[in-house]
Design an enzyme around this catalytic site. Structure first.
Site, PDB file in Angstrom:
ATOM      1  CB  CYS A 146      15.692   3.318  -0.058  1.00 35.02           C
ATOM      2  SG  CYS A 146      15.957   2.470   1.505  1.00 35.02           S
ATOM      3  NE  ARG A 161      12.174   4.071  -4.638  1.00 31.43           N
ATOM      4  CZ  ARG A 161      12.328   3.048  -5.458  1.00 31.43           C
ATOM      5  NH1 ARG A 161      11.404   2.772  -6.344  1.00 31.43           N
ATOM      6  NH2 ARG A 161      13.395   2.298  -5.408  1.00 31.43           N
ATOM      7  N   GLY A 170      19.590  -0.193  -1.450  1.00 28.65           N
ATOM      8  CA  GLY A 170      20.074  -1.547  -1.716  1.00 28.65           C
ATOM      9  C   GLY A 170      20.720  -2.124  -0.464  1.00 28.65           C
ATOM     10  CD  GLU A 194      -6.075 -12.403   4.428  1.00 28.15           C
ATOM     11  OE1 GLU A 194      -6.524 -12.306   5.587  1.00 28.15           O
ATOM     12  OE2 GLU A 194      -5.601 -11.421   3.813  1.00 28.15           O
ATOM     13  CE  LYS A 252      -7.037  -8.857   2.547  1.00 30.12           C
ATOM     14  NZ  LYS A 252      -6.011  -8.661   3.461  1.00 30.12           N
TER      15      LYS A 252
HETATM   16  C1  F6R Z   1      -6.506  -6.713   6.491  1.00 35.41           C
HETATM   17  C2  F6R Z   1      -5.690  -5.869   7.334  1.00 35.41           C
HETATM   18  C3  F6R Z   1      -5.941  -5.861   8.804  1.00 35.41           C
HETATM   19  C4  F6R Z   1      -4.604  -6.041   9.534  1.00 35.41           C
HETATM   20  C5  F6R Z   1      -4.803  -5.912  11.053  1.00 35.41           C
HETATM   21  C6  F6R Z   1      -3.520  -6.180  11.805  1.00 35.41           C
HETATM   22  O1  F6R Z   1      -6.154  -6.598   5.164  1.00 35.41           O
HETATM   23  O2  F6R Z   1      -4.821  -5.200   6.843  1.00 35.41           O
HETATM   24  O3  F6R Z   1      -6.841  -6.848   9.169  1.00 35.41           O
HETATM   25  O4  F6R Z   1      -4.110  -7.308   9.210  1.00 35.41           O
HETATM   26  O5  F6R Z   1      -5.261  -4.626  11.351  1.00 35.41           O
HETATM   27  O6  F6R Z   1      -2.513  -5.280  11.435  1.00 35.41           O
HETATM   28  P1  F6R Z   1      -1.005  -5.589  11.774  1.00 35.41           P
HETATM   29  O7  F6R Z   1      -0.598  -6.792  11.021  1.00 35.41           O
HETATM   30  O8  F6R Z   1      -0.278  -4.344  11.356  1.00 35.41           O
HETATM   31  O9  F6R Z   1      -0.915  -5.836  13.263  1.00 35.41           O
END
Ligand code: F6R
Length: 612
Positions: free
Chosen positions: A16, A42, A115, A485, A489
């Site tokens: 926030c 934020r 907060g 993962e 990444k």
């Molecule tokens: C990878 C990434 C995407 C999301 C996917 C699902 O770093 O950000 O693979 O994980 O598009 O997004 P959400 O979790 O918002 O449904």
């Protein structure tokens, strides 16, 4: 300088944004709106402003700051005292009424708060007993009503403010505007608050980016301190009333640097926030006597079959969850959201099924249609999400908020970690009565993650392998989703080819891809049987001459063939993957950074994928 840096590290952990101005001469609304835009990172689910002209004017809207600006277009009011807020919801969805500033019934007091008021339930009860009616679902609304009550008792604004703050438990940065009072009244505990100074005008902000276009001279309020801020001066005092003088710092950083808390990219900042994310994730889930409480998740009866559905990183969290649930005796399956609709999962008569959608944004189109499908088939649904008020919450029967705070970088990091923690807690909640061991482990996890971030050799490995043709990741059991993962990444932020495999799959095809310029990360996590199996797969890869990087707990010896080791502390097997992932996040980040990629906004990708 060090102190300033520490301050910047602290401020990135709470959410926030607050801004206030006490000006010598009248200013226009743009001053408040421009400052909010500087704080939008934020929180960005609702926003509002309040200012004193003839009386108190308040405007607040759900949605982003552009929406608030649109609402106020054509309003040409001038004022000398104003406050503003951009919100990241914690209590109550992001609606117009839940947005800040909040006011008392008579509209004499307006307050912005960052907060959590932990005792808001009991304060609400007390205030209701005296006839106060609440209009919002927020914890923050108790603040203006309490302040007004003390004003009604005949106290002056400063005294009433001090009495009010004395009643609050929890964390707060508060800025209040009181009709007829030529001061902004502010208080801070565990949430940041800075005072910006120039000769004629003073400012208040939860973070310095909002101040930099006005001044570089800043004083930071410390925990427990309060202040009265007027044009050109301020007075600060301790909780006990003794006056204090605050040191003034001169900020040398650019706006961009300060928004990122001194980190070069939001992604790195978000990786660094993970210890705090876990603390926050546990705070609402553990009772004062140390027991696990997920009553608000409200899944009754507890399921005996769980279907987890997600996309991308969230799908990897589903895979981890399914392994974990199965280890704990529940029948569990992970589904890619994009494929969930193609063939309905098998249903066994009499099973108590639960469909769990995992979605950081709560807006991913495939997740929404998976939830629709589950609803059509009469299945109970739960969504794990980070965004209060998201569409997935409306579609699901129940929601579990992972509370990771805003994730600005497109690539998910801290929300994945928060998902893994949430899935551990859910698995425990569904299957066992005694949660103490798990809670003990998880209360130590933030420190383990901190050590892993600070001591990781991943940045050096990134330098060594930045020119690799491709990178492969091997994991087994709970380590397999982490291998997937790690590869996701790296590919999404560095554009480098990478793939993750179940370690045992290597010889069924991927071995053909290995060369002396394709490093392989092997995650030796899990029990002895699992690590034994991975050792065998590591030998198969080593025989093809690949550079081998072993991610190993420090109580077991790394395979003899490996070229590098990334160590994990000696922790229970279920949390090893969470720590291994931190090394892989850092490796991906540093490769992408060395290649000069657009780390926070990778090409072709969007944070929220709202089309199928
Ligand atoms: C990878 C990434 C995407 C999301 C996917 C699902 O770093 O950000 O693979 O994980 O598009 O997004 P959400 O979790 O918002 O449904």
């Amino acid at each position: 300088m060090m102190e300033k840096y520490m301050y910047l590290l602290i401020i990135i952990l709470s959410v926030c944004g607050i801004f206030g101005i006490a000006s010598h001469s009248p200013v226009a609304l743009d001053v408040l709106l421009d400052a909010l835009e500087r704080l939008e990172y934020r929180g960005y689910d609702s926003a509002g402003v309040a200012y004193l002209d003839d009386g108190l004017s308040v405007t607040k809207r759900s949605g982003d700051i552009a929406h608030l600006r649109e609402t106020l277009s054509g309003v040409d009011d001038r004022f000398r005292f104003g406050i503003a807020h951009t919100r990241w919801s914690t209590h109550g969805p992001p609606t117009d009424v839940n947005a800040h500033p909040h006011t008392d019934a008579a509209g004499r007091v307006a307050v912005v708060h960052n907060g959590i008021v932990e005792n808001h339930d009991s304060l609400r009860r007390d205030l209701r007993a005296t006839g106060v009616e609440f209009t919002s679902e927020t914890d923050s609304e108790v603040v203006p009503h309490l302040l007004a009550r003390h004003l009604d008792r005949g106290l002056g604004p400063r005294e009433a403010f001090a009495e009010m703050v004395g009643r609050l438990h929890g964390s707060y940065a508060i800025c209040a505007l009181v009709e007829g009072c030529d001061e902004l009244l502010v208080a801070r505990r565990e949430s940041p608050l800075a005072i910006g100074m120039d000769d004629a005008t003073h400012y208040v902000a939860s973070d310095v980016p909002a101040l930099l276009e006005h001044t570089r001279d800043v004083a930071y309020l410390r925990d427990g301190q309060r202040a009265a801020v007027s044009p050109g001066r301020y007075r600060a005092w301790e909780a006990g009333g003794e006056a204090v003088s605050l040191d003034t710092d001169t900020i040398e950083w650019t706006v961009e640097q300060t928004e990122k808390g001194g980190f070069q990219h939001f992604l790195l900042k978000e990786i660094d926030e993970q210890p705090e994310v876990i603390r926050r994730a546990l705070r609402d889930r553990v009772t004062a006597d140390g027991a696990l409480t997920l009553e608000q998740v409200n899944v009754d009866p507890k399921p005996d079959v769980v279907h987890l559905v997600g996309s991308g990183t969230s799908y990897h969290a589903c895979l981890y969850g399914a392994y974990l649930f199965r280890k704990m005796g529940l029948s569990a399956f992970a589904h890619r959201a994009s494929e969930y609709g193609t063939v309905a999962p098998p249903v066994t008569e009499g099973d108590k099924e639960l469909v769990v959608g995992v979605s950081q944004s709560g807006e991913t189109a495939d997740i929404l249609s998976a939830l629709d499908r589950a609803n059509e088939h009469g299945r109970p649904t739960l969504v794990l999400t980070n965004v209060l008020g998201s569409t997935a919450i409306r579609k699901a029967d129940n929601a579990y908020m992972i509370q990771a705070g805003p994730e600005v970088s497109v690539a998910a990091t801290k929300t994945f970690t928060a998902d893994l923690v949430a899935l551990n807690l859910l698995a425990e909640y569904f299957t066992t009565q005694n949660h103490r061991r798990l809670l003990q482990t998880f209360s130590a996890l933030p420190a383990w993650i901190r050590d892993t971030i600070d001591d990781s050799d991943a940045p050096a490995l990134a330098e060594r392998y930045v020119d690799a043709d491709a990178v492969f990741y091997l994991g087994h059991g709970l380590g397999r989703p982490i291998a997937l993962e790690g590869a996701l990444k790296l590919k999404e932020i560095s554009y480098k080819h990478s793939e993750g495999f179940g370690a045992g799959e290597l010889k069924h095809g991927p071995l053909a891809l290995l060369t002396d310029n394709t490093p392989v990360f092997a995650l030796l996590t899990g029990d002895a049987v699992q690590t034994g199996r991975i050792r065998q797969n590591v030998s198969e890869a080593a025989a093809r001459g690949v550079p081998l990087i072993a991610v190993v707990p420090d109580d077991i010896s790394p395979p003899a063939e490996c070229d590098h080791v990334l160590t994990l502390p000696d922790v229970p097997p279920s949390v090893e993957p969470i720590l291994a992932n931190v090394h892989l996040q850092l490796f991906a980040y540093h490769v992408a950074d060395r290649l000069g990629r657009s780390v926070d906004r990778p090409r072709h990708l969007a944070k929220s994928v709202t089309v199928q």
